[in-house]
Scaffold this motif. Structure first.
Motif, PDB file in Angstrom:
ATOM      1  N   ILE A  57     -12.693   7.227 136.039  1.00 19.46           N
ATOM      2  CA  ILE A  57     -13.777   6.624 136.819  1.00 19.46           C
ATOM      3  C   ILE A  57     -15.086   6.684 136.030  1.00 19.46           C
ATOM      4  CG2 ILE A  57     -15.009   6.671 139.013  1.00 19.46           C
ATOM      5  CD1 ILE A  57     -12.589   8.295 140.101  1.00 19.46           C
ATOM      6  N   ALA A  58     -15.346   7.844 135.430  1.00 16.32           N
ATOM      7  CA  ALA A  58     -16.557   7.992 134.626  1.00 16.32           C
ATOM      8  C   ALA A  58     -16.541   7.048 133.425  1.00 16.32           C
ATOM      9  CB  ALA A  58     -16.698   9.436 134.154  1.00 16.32           C
ATOM     10  N   PHE A  59     -15.343   6.816 132.860  1.00 15.51           N
ATOM     11  CA  PHE A  59     -15.245   5.895 131.732  1.00 15.51           C
ATOM     12  C   PHE A  59     -15.599   4.471 132.161  1.00 15.51           C
ATOM     13  CE2 PHE A  59     -12.822   2.847 129.174  1.00 15.51           C
ATOM     14  CZ  PHE A  59     -13.311   3.145 127.913  1.00 15.51           C
ATOM     15  N   ALA A  60     -15.127   4.049 133.340  1.00 12.22           N
ATOM     16  CA  ALA A  60     -15.455   2.709 133.831  1.00 12.22           C
ATOM     17  C   ALA A  60     -16.961   2.552 134.020  1.00 12.22           C
ATOM     18  CB  ALA A  60     -14.723   2.440 135.145  1.00 12.22           C
ATOM     19  N   ILE A  61     -17.589   3.568 134.611  1.00 10.70           N
ATOM     20  CA  ILE A  61     -19.044   3.523 134.808  1.00 10.70           C
ATOM     21  C   ILE A  61     -19.759   3.558 133.465  1.00 10.70           C
ATOM     22  CG2 ILE A  61     -21.016   4.735 135.806  1.00 10.70           C
ATOM     23  CD1 ILE A  61     -19.134   5.730 138.019  1.00 10.70           C
ATOM     24  N   ALA A  62     -19.241   4.397 132.548  1.00  8.34           N
ATOM     25  CA  ALA A  62     -19.866   4.497 131.229  1.00  8.34           C
ATOM     26  C   ALA A  62     -19.709   3.206 130.440  1.00  8.34           C
ATOM     27  CB  ALA A  62     -19.241   5.663 130.455  1.00  8.34           C
ATOM     28  N   LEU A  63     -18.550   2.556 130.579  1.00  2.00           N
ATOM     29  CA  LEU A  63     -18.292   1.349 129.808  1.00  2.00           C
ATOM     30  C   LEU A  63     -19.273   0.236 130.159  1.00  2.00           C
ATOM     31  CD1 LEU A  63     -16.512  -0.094 127.747  1.00  2.00           C
ATOM     32  CD2 LEU A  63     -15.036  -0.815 129.649  1.00  2.00           C
ATOM     33  N   HIS A  64     -19.668   0.132 131.423  1.00  4.03           N
ATOM     34  CA  HIS A  64     -20.612  -0.933 131.766  1.00  4.03           C
ATOM     35  C   HIS A  64     -21.947  -0.714 131.057  1.00  4.03           C
ATOM     36  CE1 HIS A  64     -23.131   1.248 134.809  1.00  4.03           C
ATOM     37  NE2 HIS A  64     -23.957   0.251 134.612  1.00  4.03           N
ATOM     38  N   ALA A  97     -18.774 -10.714 140.580  1.00  4.45           N
ATOM     39  CA  ALA A  97     -17.328 -10.763 140.351  1.00  4.45           C
ATOM     40  C   ALA A  97     -16.787  -9.396 139.965  1.00  4.45           C
ATOM     41  CB  ALA A  97     -17.013 -11.792 139.263  1.00  4.45           C
ATOM     42  N   GLY A  98     -17.530  -8.666 139.147  1.00  3.25           N
ATOM     43  CA  GLY A  98     -17.096  -7.320 138.764  1.00  3.25           C
ATOM     44  C   GLY A  98     -17.047  -6.361 139.939  1.00  3.25           C
ATOM     45  N   LEU A  99     -18.027  -6.453 140.833  1.00  2.00           N
ATOM     46  CA  LEU A  99     -18.031  -5.599 142.017  1.00  2.00           C
ATOM     47  C   LEU A  99     -16.867  -5.945 142.953  1.00  2.00           C
ATOM     48  CD1 LEU A  99     -21.866  -5.696 142.748  1.00  2.00           C
ATOM     49  CD2 LEU A  99     -20.582  -3.717 141.924  1.00  2.00           C
ATOM     50  N   ALA A 100     -16.612  -7.246 143.117  1.00  2.00           N
ATOM     51  CA  ALA A 100     -15.504  -7.665 143.983  1.00  2.00           C
ATOM     52  C   ALA A 100     -14.165  -7.209 143.418  1.00  2.00           C
ATOM     53  CB  ALA A 100     -15.530  -9.187 144.141  1.00  2.00           C
ATOM     54  N   LEU A 101     -13.999  -7.318 142.106  1.00  2.78           N
ATOM     55  CA  LEU A 101     -12.755  -6.857 141.487  1.00  2.78           C
ATOM     56  C   LEU A 101     -12.594  -5.349 141.652  1.00  2.78           C
ATOM     57  CD1 LEU A 101     -10.230  -7.430 139.815  1.00  2.78           C
ATOM     58  CD2 LEU A 101     -11.643  -7.240 137.746  1.00  2.78           C
ATOM     59  N   SER A 102     -13.678  -4.605 141.520  1.00  3.70           N
ATOM     60  CA  SER A 102     -13.614  -3.148 141.708  1.00  3.70           C
ATOM     61  C   SER A 102     -13.217  -2.800 143.134  1.00  3.70           C
ATOM     62  CB  SER A 102     -14.978  -2.524 141.378  1.00  3.70           C
ATOM     63  OG  SER A 102     -15.365  -2.795 140.053  1.00  3.70           O
ATOM     64  N   VAL A 112     -11.752  -0.527 135.319  1.00 10.11           N
ATOM     65  CA  VAL A 112     -12.461  -0.580 134.039  1.00 10.11           C
ATOM     66  C   VAL A 112     -12.915  -2.005 133.741  1.00 10.11           C
ATOM     67  CG1 VAL A 112     -12.160  -0.336 131.548  1.00 10.11           C
ATOM     68  CG2 VAL A 112     -11.360   1.471 133.068  1.00 10.11           C
ATOM     69  N   ILE A 113     -12.052  -2.999 134.024  1.00 11.51           N
ATOM     70  CA  ILE A 113     -12.423  -4.392 133.786  1.00 11.51           C
ATOM     71  C   ILE A 113     -13.559  -4.816 134.717  1.00 11.51           C
ATOM     72  CG2 ILE A 113     -11.624  -6.789 133.920  1.00 11.51           C
ATOM     73  CD1 ILE A 113      -8.850  -5.776 133.120  1.00 11.51           C
ATOM     74  N   GLY A 114     -13.458  -4.450 136.001  1.00  7.09           N
ATOM     75  CA  GLY A 114     -14.469  -4.862 136.964  1.00  7.09           C
ATOM     76  C   GLY A 114     -15.776  -4.128 136.808  1.00  7.09           C
ATOM     77  N   MET A 115     -15.765  -2.804 137.009  1.00  8.79           N
ATOM     78  CA  MET A 115     -16.999  -2.024 136.967  1.00  8.79           C
ATOM     79  C   MET A 115     -17.473  -1.787 135.547  1.00  8.79           C
ATOM     80  SD  MET A 115     -17.831   1.507 139.039  1.00  8.79           S
ATOM     81  CE  MET A 115     -17.700   0.679 140.631  1.00  8.79           C
ATOM     82  N   GLY A 120     -21.013  -4.837 133.243  1.00  7.54           N
ATOM     83  CA  GLY A 120     -21.852  -4.654 132.066  1.00  7.54           C
ATOM     84  C   GLY A 120     -22.476  -5.952 131.585  1.00  7.54           C
ATOM     85  N   VAL A 121     -21.670  -7.021 131.529  1.00  8.26           N
ATOM     86  CA  VAL A 121     -22.205  -8.330 131.134  1.00  8.26           C
ATOM     87  C   VAL A 121     -23.236  -8.809 132.156  1.00  8.26           C
ATOM     88  CG1 VAL A 121     -21.625 -10.755 130.763  1.00  8.26           C
ATOM     89  CG2 VAL A 121     -20.132  -8.969 129.851  1.00  8.26           C
TER      90      VAL A 121
END
Length: 435
Positions: A57-64, A97-102, A112-115, A120-121
Motif C-alpha cells: 500500500i505504501a509503495f502504491a502511494i509512494a509511486l504516485h 480514473a486512478g481513484l476510481a480504479l483504486s 499500484v496502477i490506479g493510486m 501520479g500523472v
C-alpha cells in the motif's frame, strides 16, 4: 492627466484577471492536493479489509509521488507551450480514473496502477508545476512571491475539508464509496484550467518613461524576451550552482512531507492515541498551512528566498525532533500538526519564486518541473521506506531520525545559494552567444 486616466482601466483589468487566476489556481490545488493528502487514511483499511501488506500500500502511494516527479517537467512544458486548460483537463480526468480504479482494485497490482501510476500523472497536471507558473506569468515581479503564496495557501483549504470528509464517508460507506466521491470532486474542478490562461489581454503594458527603482539588495533581471530555447535554458540551469543546490534541498521537503502525511495516522495508532486523531492532525496541518504558505510568500517578497528556506527547514527539523522525543499526547499532536502546517508547503512558492528570479518566467514550468522531480524522489522514498522499515522493524523510529537529519542538511544547502539573475535571452545576430 489623460495618460494616467488611460492607465487606470488597464491596471484594473490586470488586477481583476490576476485575482481570477489566483482563485482558480487555489481551487485546483485545493482539489488535487486535498485528495492526495487523504491517502494515509487508507493504509489501515486497505490492510485489514483487503488483506494487502502495508509495504505494498505504501509503495502504491509512494509511486504516485515518483510518477508525479518524472511527469512534472513534461506537464510544465506542455502548459508553457499549449496553455494550462488542456493540461489541467487531461490531468483531472486521469486523476479521477486512478481513484476510481483504486476503489474497485481486486489486487495490490491494480492498486499500484490506479493510486500509483494514474494518480501520479493526474497530480502532475493539476498542481504546482502547472498552476504556479500560470500565476507567476500574470503577476508582476514585485507581487510574484506573495501571489504564489496566496495560491498555495488557498490550496491548503482542500486538505482541511477533504480529510474529515473522506474519514466520515469511509467510516459510514466504506473505502470504495469514499474514493468514488473523490473522483467526482476532481472532475468538477477540471474546467478551471481555462481561467489560468486568462493572461493574453494583460501582456501588453505601457512602457514607463522612468524605471521604477528597486532596493539595492534585490537582484534585477535582464529583459526576459525573447527567451532562448528550452534546451539551452535547461543546460544553463544545470550548470548553475544555486539551481543544483536548490534541487538537492527540495528532495528533503518531499521526503519529510510524504513520510508524515502517509504514516502519521498509523504511527499515532501505534502510540495508542485516540481513534481519528490522525485525521484531525492532517486536517490541522492543512489549516495552518494556509497561514504558513501565505507567510512564506510574504517573507519571500521581503527577504532573500533562499534564506527563508534555510530557516524554514531548520524550524521543521526542530519540530520533528521535539515531537519524536517527547511523550505523545493529544496536546502534543495538535501542537506538532500546527507547527508543521506553518512550514508545510511554504517551500513551494519560495522555491518557484527563486527559480523565477534567477531564470525568468518564460520556461518556469519546465525549470520548476525539473527541480520538483527531486522533491518527488524524496516523496517516493519517504512514503515507501516508511512502510518498508515498519514491516521489517515494527517501528518508524529510523525514519523519524532520517527526516530530522535531512532537514538539517537541506538548511545548509540553501543558505549559500546565489540568487543573482542570469541572462536567458536568445542572443541577437550582432551579439556573441553567452558562454
Amino acid at each position: 492627466m489623460s495618460t494616467n486616466r488611460s492607465k487606470r482601466p488597464s491596471l484594473a483589468l490586470r488586477a481583476h484577471t490576476t485575482t481570477l487566476v489566483i482563485v482558480a489556481g487555489a481551487l485546483i490545488l485545493s482539489a488535487a492536493m486535498g485528495i492526495r493528502q487523504t491517502f494515509g487514511l487508507f493504509i489501515g483499511p486497505f490492510s485489514f479489509d483487503r488483506g494487502l501488506p502495508v509495504t505494498q500500500i505504501a509503495f502504491a502511494i509512494a509511486l504516485h509521488n515518483l510518477v508525479w516527479g518524472f511527469a512534472q517537467p513534461f506537464a510544465g512544458a506542455a502548459a508553457d507551450r499549449y496553455g494550462s486548460a488542456p493540461v489541467v483537463a487531461f490531468g483531472a480526468t486521469t486523476f479521477a480514473a486512478g481513484l476510481a480504479l483504486s476503489a474497485v482494485a481486486p489486487s495490490g497490482a491494480w492498486l499500484v496502477i490506479g493510486m500509483g501510476l494514474l494518480v501520479g500523472v493526474g497530480v502532475s497536471c493539476t498542481t504546482f508545476g502547472v498552476v504556479l507558473p500560470a500565476v507567476g506569468r500574470i503577476a508582476t515581479p514585485q507581487q510574484r512571491s506573495i501571489a504564489m503564496g496566496l495560491v498555495s495557501a488557498g490550496g491548503s483549504a482542500g486538505q482541511v475539508l477533504m480529510v474529515p470528509l473522506v474519514q466520515g464517508i469511509r467510516l459510514h460507506a466504506g473505502i470504495a464509496t469514499s474514493l468514488f466521491a473523490l473522483a467526482f470532486v476532481m472532475l468538477l474542478f477540471a474546467p478551471l484550467g481555462i481561467v489560468l490562461d486568462r493572461r493574453a489581454r494583460t501582456q501588453a503594458q505601457p512602457r514607463a518613461t522612468t524605471p521604477t527603482p528597486l532596493p539595492a539588495d534585490r537582484p534585477t533581471r535582464p529583459q526576459e524576451t525573447p527567451a532562448a530555447p528550452l534546451r539551452e535554458v535547461l543546460a544553463q540551469a544545470t550548470r548553475h550552482r544555486g539551481y543544483r543546490l536548490l534541487t538537492l534541498g527540495f528532495f528533503t521537503c518531499g521526503f519529510q512531507l510524504a513520510f508524515i502525511a502517509t504514516h502519521l495516522p498509523e504511527y499515532l495508532t501505534l502510540c495508542h492515541m485516540p481513534l481519528g486523531l490522525g485525521a484531525t492532525a492532517l486536517a490541522l496541518i492543512g489549516l495552518f498551512n494556509m497561514a504558513g504558505s501565505w507567510a512564506c510568500g510574504w517573507l519571500g517578497g521581503r527577504f532573500r528566498q533562499q534564506h527563508v528556506l534555510g530557516w524554514l527547514y531548520l524550524l521543521r527539523s526542530a519540530t520533528i525532533g521535539v515531537f519524536f522525543l517527547l511523550p505523545k499526547s493529544t496536546v502534543s499532536v495538535v501542537i506538532f500538526a500546527a507547527v508543521m502546517g506553518l512550514t508545510w508547503l511554504g517551500t513551494v512558492p519560495l522555491t518557484s519564486g527563486l527559480v523565477a528570479r534567477v531564470f525568468g518566467v518564460r520556461h518556469l514550468g519546465s525549470l520548476f518541473g525539473v527541480c520538483f522531480l527531486s522533491h518527488q524522489v524524496g516523496s517516493f522514498l519517504g512514503a515507501w521506506l516508511g512502510g518498508l522499515v515498519f514491516d521489517l522493524t515494527g517501528s518508524y523510529s529510523l525514519l523519524w531520525a532520517a527526516t530530522i537529519a535531512a532537514g538539517l542538511l537541506a538548511a545548509l544547502l540553501h543558505f549559500p545559494i546565489d540568487d543573482r539573475a542570469v541572462d536567458t535571452r536568445e542572443p541577437r545576430a550582432s551579439e556573441p552567444a553567452a558562454a
